[in-house]
Write a protein that holds these residues in place. Structure first.
Motif, PDB file in Angstrom:
ATOM      1  N   ALA A  40       0.842  -1.198   0.000  1.00 59.48           N
ATOM      2  CA  ALA A  40       0.000   0.000   0.000  1.00 59.48           C
ATOM      3  C   ALA A  40       0.878   1.249   0.000  1.00 59.48           C
ATOM      4  CB  ALA A  40      -0.909  -0.003   1.217  1.00 59.48           C
ATOM      5  N   ASP A  63      -4.592   1.016  -0.247  1.00 61.32           N
ATOM      6  CA  ASP A  63      -4.582   0.800  -1.693  1.00 61.32           C
ATOM      7  C   ASP A  63      -3.515  -0.225  -2.069  1.00 61.32           C
ATOM      8  OD1 ASP A  63      -2.366   2.281  -1.153  1.00 61.32           O
ATOM      9  OD2 ASP A  63      -2.813   3.918  -2.532  1.00 61.32           O
ATOM     10  N   PHE A 165     -13.161   2.786  -1.360  1.00 59.34           N
ATOM     11  CA  PHE A 165     -11.847   2.282  -1.740  1.00 59.34           C
ATOM     12  C   PHE A 165     -10.965   3.441  -2.192  1.00 59.34           C
ATOM     13  CE2 PHE A 165     -13.872  -1.897  -1.940  1.00 59.34           C
ATOM     14  CZ  PHE A 165     -12.850  -2.715  -1.486  1.00 59.34           C
ATOM     15  N   LEU A 166      -9.709   3.403  -1.764  1.00 56.93           N
ATOM     16  CA  LEU A 166      -8.758   4.438  -2.175  1.00 56.93           C
ATOM     17  C   LEU A 166      -8.379   4.275  -3.637  1.00 56.93           C
ATOM     18  CD1 LEU A 166      -6.405   4.467   0.952  1.00 56.93           C
ATOM     19  CD2 LEU A 166      -8.447   5.845   0.516  1.00 56.93           C
ATOM     20  N   SER A 167      -8.451   3.053  -4.118  1.00 59.62           N
ATOM     21  CA  SER A 167      -8.206   2.760  -5.524  1.00 59.62           C
ATOM     22  C   SER A 167      -9.299   1.820  -6.003  1.00 59.62           C
ATOM     23  CB  SER A 167      -6.830   2.106  -5.718  1.00 59.62           C
ATOM     24  OG  SER A 167      -6.706   1.564  -7.015  1.00 59.62           O
ATOM     25  N   GLY A 171      -7.018  -2.969  -3.385  1.00 59.45           N
ATOM     26  CA  GLY A 171      -6.976  -2.461  -2.017  1.00 59.45           C
ATOM     27  C   GLY A 171      -7.825  -3.287  -1.088  1.00 59.45           C
TER      28      GLY A 171
END
Length: 721
Positions: A40, A63, A165-167, A171
């Motif tokens: 990450a 992520d 979700f960050l990506s 992730g």
């Protein structure tokens, strides 16, 4: 023959988890480490109100690479899997993995009653989902294989979690529901402090960021984690390396002057542990064991906490905030592969016992809350520094002891730099230095100067403020002087105690020795002694009693010079006999370290108190033995010479083949409480110099043209000789 299967109860596993994870902050740190292992670049720790026991939730979102449903079922849900112990590097970025014992799931259980995991891998249409009800582990009757866990693949499309979700490609979201503890200001403060020191300043960890998002009512704790600015503005700094063979290359910095001193050498084992020897390598002991701890990178940042004015300005902060930040971050931290090893460096974790060490010499030694230290290790380079089973702390072994000894020596080196700098400030007249000596017991009277400023320049507030600062500095200096005097008084008391022990102990010791001798002689006169095993055994024991009495007699003789008795009438004696007696006190140490002693063969008659001079000689011999133990055994020697000068004075030369005194230390070694030894009190040479000066109108000097290659001291006696 029958076989059975070991079936641990679920509650046992919960108990093990609680033992492995000591606090909520530690639990979150373990989860952040898991994100790091998954490559990450960003981790968000998001709290949802109400953050009270049995309510609320925490989400740990990263992520990273994510997990497939197969990975979840065969690794994350299975205890003690060897996955990370076998694969020591992360898949994409090649990071040295931090989690090796499957603690992450226990961290989740520590924080919440329920856990949900949503994990996505790149280029996969589905995401893995896991639900665990940790309360099942509270059932005393349920076995581990009876615990129910939901795990399945889910379609990513139309997921309500897409925005979390960050990506969108990869992730993990770990959602911890129904918190097991209340979270308050103290909890969030501890978490921020722990996370801000999680990553080592030595680590070349690019693109790894941690953010805390606190709930309503705690918004002030929402931030991207970073260390407070004050840690970047120390008064002094030590930085360098110690390699696996014990060779060091360090630099000491003084911020106020910009002075830099460089030191290279090797750690050598002396009679009392590891010692730094600055050298070109020619005088190192061959065949000596190397430190078990392995190579380390070190940085020490030091503050004078009684002089924070410049730090406040540099950090653009307040005195209260600077002190708070130093309190929360001070300590000696250990980092492995870029991440902290707990609990080293935690508040009140003085694992090097610096505060206890400072009690013996407060004017020189540093306390734990003055130092922010970083020690960088690696799993591959420091294999002997192993974790304890709970991952909090290193095993107590020789490697950890060697690391502790090395760190004490490095701290001693920066303490010497600090002491020299502060002494220079006093000579320069720095008004902010609390050690500046302006008086003894009565502070100067500034009343007339105050009156003048108030009457002639009432508008000059700066001058009045400066005068106030000077007065405060004088008051502080008075306290320092009084403390120093009280220490000397303490030494007097100790000397009186030594006298009492000698006086009350010698008579019964003499009686024991005499009775043992008589018993031995009586046994030898008994008829049949030579054929009686019992009598022979008693005879052997009386001989041992006599030998041990002689040992005690030697101990008493050794400590006698440090007694506080009033000096007796000087007696006519040869100086050479006092020198030889002083060497005899250390005969065991001299033989142990294979030291050649060249005693003077002359006879120089003087009228002195032998105990006074013996105290001086003992200090010099003791120092020589200590430093000689750090050089090769074949070249260990002490030479002494006595001669009378044309003017009628007497000179005694003590010269050894040790490492000598470095040029930048020569002016400091006679100062009270100054010592380059990590365990030294800094009183030996100071007290010896006072004896020679006060009783004999003489001098104790460090000279260059010695008979041997190491340190050479010249004692000059002008009175009573």
């Amino acid at each position: 023959m029958t076989t059975s299967t070991f079936r641990p109860r679920a509650r046992l596993m919960r108990t093990i988890g609680e033992e492995l994870i000591s606090s909520d902050s530690v639990a979150i740190i373990e989860l952040v480490k898991n994100s790091y292992d998954a490559d990450a670049q960003n981790v968000v720790i998001r709290f949802h109100a109400p953050v009270e026991k049995g309510m609320g939730s925490i989400e740990v979102i990263d992520d990273g690479n994510g997990m497939s449903i197969e990975t979840v079922q065969t690794a994350w849900l299975e205890l003690a899997t060897p996955t990370k112990s076998v694969r020591k590097r992360s898949l994409n970025l090649g990071r040295r993995v931090l989690g090796e014992k499957g603690i992450g799931r226990f961290a989740a259980a520590r924080l919440s009653a329920e856990s949900e995991v949503f994990s996505r891998q790149r280029n996969q249409a589905d995401q893995a989902y896991v639900y665990v009800d940790w309360t099942q582990f509270d059932d005393d009757e349920k076995f581990l294989d009876e615990v129910e866990v939901l795990s399945e693949s889910q379609a990513r499309t139309n997921s309500s979690l897409n925005s979390l979700f960050l990506s969108q490609d990869n992730g993990t979201i770990l959602r911890l529901n129904k918190l097991k503890s209340d979270w308050n200001d103290s909890s969030f403060t501890q978490l921020q402090q722990a996370l801000s020191r999680l990553i080592s300043p030595f680590a070349s960890i690019d693109n790894f960021h941690i953010r805390v998002e606190a709930p309503d009512g705690f918004e002030r704790f929402t931030s991207t984690i970073s260390a407070p600015d004050v840690v970047n503005h120390p008064h002094y700094r030590l930085r360098g390396k110690v390699n696996g063979n014990g060779e060091y290359d360090i630099e000491c910095f003084v911020t106020s002057t910009g002075d830099v001193s460089k030191h290279k050498g090797k750690f050598q084992l002396s009679s009392s542990g590891w010692q730094m020897i600055d050298s070109d390598g020619e005088r190192f002991v061959e065949g000596m064991r190397i430190p078990d701890c392995g190579p380390i990178d070190v940085e020490l940042r030091i503050w004078d906490r009684d002089d924070l004015g410049g730090i406040i300005q540099a950090a653009q902060s307040t005195l209260r905030d600077v002190r708070r930040d130093l309190d929360s971050h001070a300590g000696i931290n250990i980092y492995r592969d870029g991440f902290r090893v707990l609990p080293y460096g935690e508040p009140r974790n003085d694992w090097l016992r610096l505060d206890l060490r400072r009690v013996q010499n407060p004017s020189l030694r540093l306390s734990n809350n003055q130092i922010l230290g970083y020690i960088a290790l690696t799993s591959d380079g420091n294999p002997n520094l192993k974790d304890q089973s709970n991952r909090e702390g290193l095993r107590e072994n020789q490697a950890l002891q060697d690391l502790s000894d090395i760190m004490i020596n490095l701290i001693s080196r920066i303490e010497v730099t600090r002491r020299k700098s502060r002494r220079g400030d006093r000579k320069a007249g720095n008004p902010n230095d609390p050690d500046k000596q302006q008086g003894i017991f009565t502070p100067p009277d500034f009343s007339k100067l105050n009156e003048y400023l108030n009457s002639s320049r009432p508008e000059d507030k700066i001058a009045q403020a400066l005068l106030g600062e000077v007065e405060q500095g004088m008051a502080k200096q008075l306290d320092v002087i009084k403390t120093t005097v009280s220490r000397y008084q303490g030494l007097v008391t100790l000397g009186q105690l030594v006298d009492t022990v000698l006086h009350n102990g010698r008579q019964p010791l003499s009686k024991i020795a005499a009775e043992a001798l008589l018993a031995k002689e009586d046994l030898e006169e008994i008829s049949g002694f030579s054929t009686s095993p019992v009598l022979k055994q008693i005879h052997t024991r009386t001989v041992k009693i006599s030998a041990q009495a002689e040992v005690l007699h030697g101990v008493f003789k050794r400590v006698e010079p440090f007694g506080g008795r009033k000096r007796g009438r000087p007696t006519k004696i040869t100086l050479e006999s006092v020198v030889r007696t002083s060497f005899e006190i250390f005969s065991a140490d001299i033989n142990k370290h294979h030291i050649q002693v060249h005693a003077p063969s002359t006879e120089t008659w003087v009228t002195v108190d032998p105990a006074e001079l013996q105290e001086v000689f003992v200090n010099l011999i003791q120092n020589s033995i200590y430093w000689l133990s750090t050089v090769p055994a074949k070249s260990r020697a002490i030479s002494t010479f006595v001669e009378r000068t044309i003017e009628g004075a007497v000179e005694i030369i003590f010269s050894d083949t040790g490492p000598g005194v470095s040029e930048n230390m020569r002016e400091d070694i006679f100062e009270p409480y100054f010592s380059t030894r990590s365990d030294g009190t800094g009183l030996g040479l100071s007290v010896s110099g006072e004896i020679i000066r006060d009783y004999y109108e003489g001098a104790l000097e460090l000279i260059d043209d010695g008979r041997e290659t190491g340190a050479t001291f010249k004692i000059t006696l002008r009175k009573r000789v």
